[in-house]
Design an enzyme around this catalytic site. Structure first.
Site, PDB file in Angstrom:
ATOM      1  N   ASP A   1       6.707 -23.986 -24.145  1.00  0.00           N
ATOM      2  CA  ASP A   1       7.707 -23.838 -25.209  1.00  0.00           C
ATOM      3  C   ASP A   1       8.316 -22.442 -25.257  1.00  0.00           C
ATOM      4  O   ASP A   1       9.048 -22.118 -26.197  1.00  0.00           O
ATOM      5  CB  ASP A   1       7.088 -24.164 -26.566  1.00  0.00           C
ATOM      6  CG  ASP A   1       5.996 -23.174 -26.977  1.00  0.00           C
ATOM      7  OD1 ASP A   1       5.456 -22.479 -26.089  1.00  0.00           O
ATOM      8  OD2 ASP A   1       5.668 -23.094 -28.177  1.00  0.00           O
TER       9      ASP A   1
ATOM     10  N   LYS B   1       0.699 -26.080 -31.209  1.00  0.00           N
ATOM     11  CA  LYS B   1      -0.309 -25.102 -30.811  1.00  0.00           C
ATOM     12  C   LYS B   1      -0.355 -24.033 -31.892  1.00  0.00           C
ATOM     13  O   LYS B   1       0.666 -23.394 -32.187  1.00  0.00           O
ATOM     14  CB  LYS B   1       0.038 -24.489 -29.459  1.00  0.00           C
ATOM     15  CG  LYS B   1      -0.925 -23.403 -29.011  1.00  0.00           C
ATOM     16  CD  LYS B   1      -0.657 -23.024 -27.568  1.00  0.00           C
ATOM     17  CE  LYS B   1      -1.429 -21.796 -27.156  1.00  0.00           C
ATOM     18  NZ  LYS B   1      -1.313 -21.517 -25.716  1.00  0.00           N
TER      19      LYS B   1
ATOM     20  N   ASP C   1      -5.514 -21.973 -30.578  1.00  0.00           N
ATOM     21  CA  ASP C   1      -5.684 -20.898 -29.601  1.00  0.00           C
ATOM     22  C   ASP C   1      -6.193 -19.662 -30.316  1.00  0.00           C
ATOM     23  O   ASP C   1      -5.464 -19.008 -31.060  1.00  0.00           O
ATOM     24  CB  ASP C   1      -4.354 -20.596 -28.909  1.00  0.00           C
ATOM     25  CG  ASP C   1      -4.512 -19.592 -27.777  1.00  0.00           C
ATOM     26  OD1 ASP C   1      -5.653 -19.164 -27.505  1.00  0.00           O
ATOM     27  OD2 ASP C   1      -3.491 -19.254 -27.151  1.00  0.00           O
TER      28      ASP C   1
ATOM     29  N   ASP D   1       2.006 -26.820 -22.534  1.00  0.00           N
ATOM     30  CA  ASP D   1       2.474 -25.834 -23.503  1.00  0.00           C
ATOM     31  C   ASP D   1       3.523 -24.971 -22.811  1.00  0.00           C
ATOM     32  O   ASP D   1       3.236 -23.875 -22.329  1.00  0.00           O
ATOM     33  CB  ASP D   1       1.299 -24.977 -24.000  1.00  0.00           C
ATOM     34  CG  ASP D   1       1.742 -23.861 -24.933  1.00  0.00           C
ATOM     35  OD1 ASP D   1       2.769 -24.045 -25.614  1.00  0.00           O
ATOM     36  OD2 ASP D   1       1.067 -22.812 -24.967  1.00  0.00           O
TER      37      ASP D   1
ATOM     38  N   THR E   1       4.526 -23.677 -30.566  1.00  0.00           N
ATOM     39  CA  THR E   1       3.555 -22.702 -31.050  1.00  0.00           C
ATOM     40  C   THR E   1       3.884 -22.174 -32.436  1.00  0.00           C
ATOM     41  O   THR E   1       5.020 -21.787 -32.719  1.00  0.00           O
ATOM     42  CB  THR E   1       3.461 -21.526 -30.064  1.00  0.00           C
ATOM     43  OG1 THR E   1       3.088 -22.022 -28.780  1.00  0.00           O
ATOM     44  CG2 THR E   1       2.420 -20.512 -30.522  1.00  0.00           C
TER      45      THR E   1
ATOM     46  N   ASP F   1      -8.836 -19.839 -20.981  1.00  0.00           N
ATOM     47  CA  ASP F   1      -7.530 -19.239 -20.712  1.00  0.00           C
ATOM     48  C   ASP F   1      -7.729 -17.862 -20.113  1.00  0.00           C
ATOM     49  O   ASP F   1      -7.660 -17.669 -18.906  1.00  0.00           O
ATOM     50  CB  ASP F   1      -6.678 -19.194 -21.977  1.00  0.00           C
ATOM     51  CG  ASP F   1      -5.274 -18.647 -21.723  1.00  0.00           C
ATOM     52  OD1 ASP F   1      -4.957 -18.299 -20.563  1.00  0.00           O
ATOM     53  OD2 ASP F   1      -4.472 -18.561 -22.672  1.00  0.00           O
TER      54      ASP F   1
ATOM     55  N   LYS G   1      -1.712 -20.878 -15.913  1.00  0.00           N
ATOM     56  CA  LYS G   1      -0.433 -20.217 -16.166  1.00  0.00           C
ATOM     57  C   LYS G   1       0.000 -19.524 -14.884  1.00  0.00           C
ATOM     58  O   LYS G   1      -0.794 -18.843 -14.225  1.00  0.00           O
ATOM     59  CB  LYS G   1      -0.553 -19.183 -17.284  1.00  0.00           C
ATOM     60  CG  LYS G   1      -0.871 -19.753 -18.656  1.00  0.00           C
ATOM     61  CD  LYS G   1      -1.032 -18.629 -19.671  1.00  0.00           C
ATOM     62  CE  LYS G   1      -1.336 -19.162 -21.063  1.00  0.00           C
ATOM     63  NZ  LYS G   1      -1.613 -18.060 -22.021  1.00  0.00           N
TER      64      LYS G   1
ATOM     65  N   GLU H   1      -8.568 -23.354 -27.431  1.00  0.00           N
ATOM     66  CA  GLU H   1      -8.388 -22.427 -26.312  1.00  0.00           C
ATOM     67  C   GLU H   1      -9.149 -21.132 -26.544  1.00  0.00           C
ATOM     68  O   GLU H   1      -9.050 -20.540 -27.611  1.00  0.00           O
ATOM     69  CB  GLU H   1      -6.907 -22.078 -26.155  1.00  0.00           C
ATOM     70  CG  GLU H   1      -6.113 -22.962 -25.245  1.00  0.00           C
ATOM     71  CD  GLU H   1      -4.756 -22.327 -24.989  1.00  0.00           C
ATOM     72  OE1 GLU H   1      -4.668 -21.449 -24.110  1.00  0.00           O
ATOM     73  OE2 GLU H   1      -3.810 -22.693 -25.695  1.00  0.00           O
TER      74      GLU H   1
ATOM     75  N   LYS I   1      -1.879 -20.560 -33.395  1.00  0.00           N
ATOM     76  CA  LYS I   1      -2.547 -19.308 -33.088  1.00  0.00           C
ATOM     77  C   LYS I   1      -3.494 -18.921 -34.222  1.00  0.00           C
ATOM     78  O   LYS I   1      -3.079 -18.818 -35.381  1.00  0.00           O
ATOM     79  CB  LYS I   1      -1.525 -18.190 -32.879  1.00  0.00           C
ATOM     80  CG  LYS I   1      -0.668 -18.363 -31.634  1.00  0.00           C
ATOM     81  CD  LYS I   1      -1.472 -18.140 -30.359  1.00  0.00           C
ATOM     82  CE  LYS I   1      -0.592 -18.138 -29.125  1.00  0.00           C
ATOM     83  NZ  LYS I   1      -1.358 -17.847 -27.895  1.00  0.00           N
TER      84      LYS I   1
ATOM     85  N   CYS J   1       2.037 -21.069 -20.725  1.00  0.00           N
ATOM     86  CA  CYS J   1       3.057 -20.081 -20.370  1.00  0.00           C
ATOM     87  C   CYS J   1       2.902 -18.847 -21.227  1.00  0.00           C
ATOM     88  O   CYS J   1       2.232 -18.848 -22.257  1.00  0.00           O
ATOM     89  CB  CYS J   1       4.459 -20.661 -20.565  1.00  0.00           C
ATOM     90  SG  CYS J   1       4.882 -21.006 -22.305  1.00  0.00           S
TER      91      CYS J   1
END
Length: 327
Positions: free
Chosen positions: A298, A148, A175, A296, A125, A224, A246, A201, A150, A274
């Site tokens: 990490d 990933k 995301d 994902d 991420t 999500d 998750k 996401e 953000k 997560c």
């Protein structure tokens, strides 16, 4: 022998800071649950999440309300019926999986009827920031197979293009953490398609999912914040292409396995994600993520300090947990 339960809040420093559209943090705060029967002990971890009205104190209090049933021997299925989905149930459920594995002398994957797990390619991420800073951060990890990113601002086009230029060969998940709107959704979708993004996401706030029915989705879109448990799935099929499962949302591995199977029957792709937690929190998710379309997991890589022993990471791979950690 009567069981005993112990819960504790723990805090692990994040390497630098972790920033999404809702804010930043420098510490990963988790709740750890230990359930012992005198001969064996099982461990589980959860991450309380303010977005869902959870705090460290509220999760500890919620677990405490079920102490009599836990110490009297409640099983995982009864737990699922007794506690609501969320972080508190996750810590208890995963501790029971670990305890049952140790008592039986079997691995948790075998108890779940799963094949022996294999290493998985996990995303790494990149926090939200200004485009130049995000590009510089991305460039450090451009060797990874999956990133990933953000996002979640009114105008993310410059961020999307900057990170794609910095990592031309990586697959990219974006995301937005509910940060886009009806007004900019189509624009951002077009930029994502232009940049070869693999998955988006939660672009819209939870509760606004119906808007996705009226727009062209040139890139697959993953729910999500809009999906927590199996019962949520039928209302999302047709609006989303994938769901992010998750453990802290589903309330543990027991519900998550059921949700994964139900999602597949609805032709939804599976992402296993997560919160920012330690290897103890990721370990059961590695079992869930076998065969997933996107992984994902990490969380420990974002920490300045993880548990010992932790999960093994090598390049873009995360390896299954050893028994000394969990399961």
């Amino acid at each position: 022998m009567t069981r005993q339960m112990k819960t504790v809040a723990e805090h692990f420093p994040i390497a630098g800071s972790f920033t999404i559209s809702r804010g930043s943090k420098t510490t990963a705060s988790v709740v750890t649950c230990q359930i012992s029967d005198g001969a064996f002990s099982g461990m589980g971890e959860c991450v309380p999440y303010g977005r869902y009205g959870e705090t460290i104190d509220s999760v500890l209090a919620e677990i405490e309300t079920i102490r009599p049933q836990i110490e009297a021997g409640i099983d995982r299925e009864k737990l699922r019926q007794t506690m609501k989905a969320g972080a508190a149930r996750n810590a208890v459920d995963c501790a029971l999986w670990d305890l049952d594995a140790k008592k039986s002398g079997s691995r948790a994957f075998a108890l779940a009827g799963l094949a022996e797990p294999a290493p998985l390619t996990t995303a790494y991420t990149i926090s939200l920031g200004e485009p130049e800073a995000m590009a510089a951060h991305t460039a450090q990890y451009a060797h990874r197979a999956l990133l990933k990113i953000k996002v979640g601002t009114p105008d993310d086009a410059s961020r999307i293009r900057a990170v794609r230029a910095a990592a031309p060969n990586s697959a990219i998940i974006l995301d937005a953490n509910e940060g886009w709107s009806e007004a900019n959704l189509t624009y951002h979708f077009d930029v994502c398609a232009e940049s070869g993004v693999a998955l988006i996401e939660q672009p819209l706030p939870g509760g606004q999912d119906a808007l996705l029915a009226s727009v062209h989705r040139p890139v697959p879109v993953c729910a999500d914040e809009s999906v927590h448990k199996t019962e949520d799935l039928p209302n999302l099929a047709g609006l989303y292409d994938a769901v992010n499962i998750k453990l802290d949302k589903t309330g543990g591995l027991t519900e998550a396995l059921s949700m994964r199977d139900a999602a597949r029957t609805l032709n939804l792709k599976i992402m296993v994600g997560c919160m920012v937690g330690t290897s103890l929190g990721m370990a059961p998710a590695v079992l869930l993520a076998q065969g997933a379309d996107f992984v994902d997991l990490d969380g420990p890589l974002l920490l300045a300090r993880d548990r010992e022993p932790g999960l093994r990471y090598a390049d873009s791979l995360v390896f299954p947990p050893l028994p000394a950690l969990w399961g």
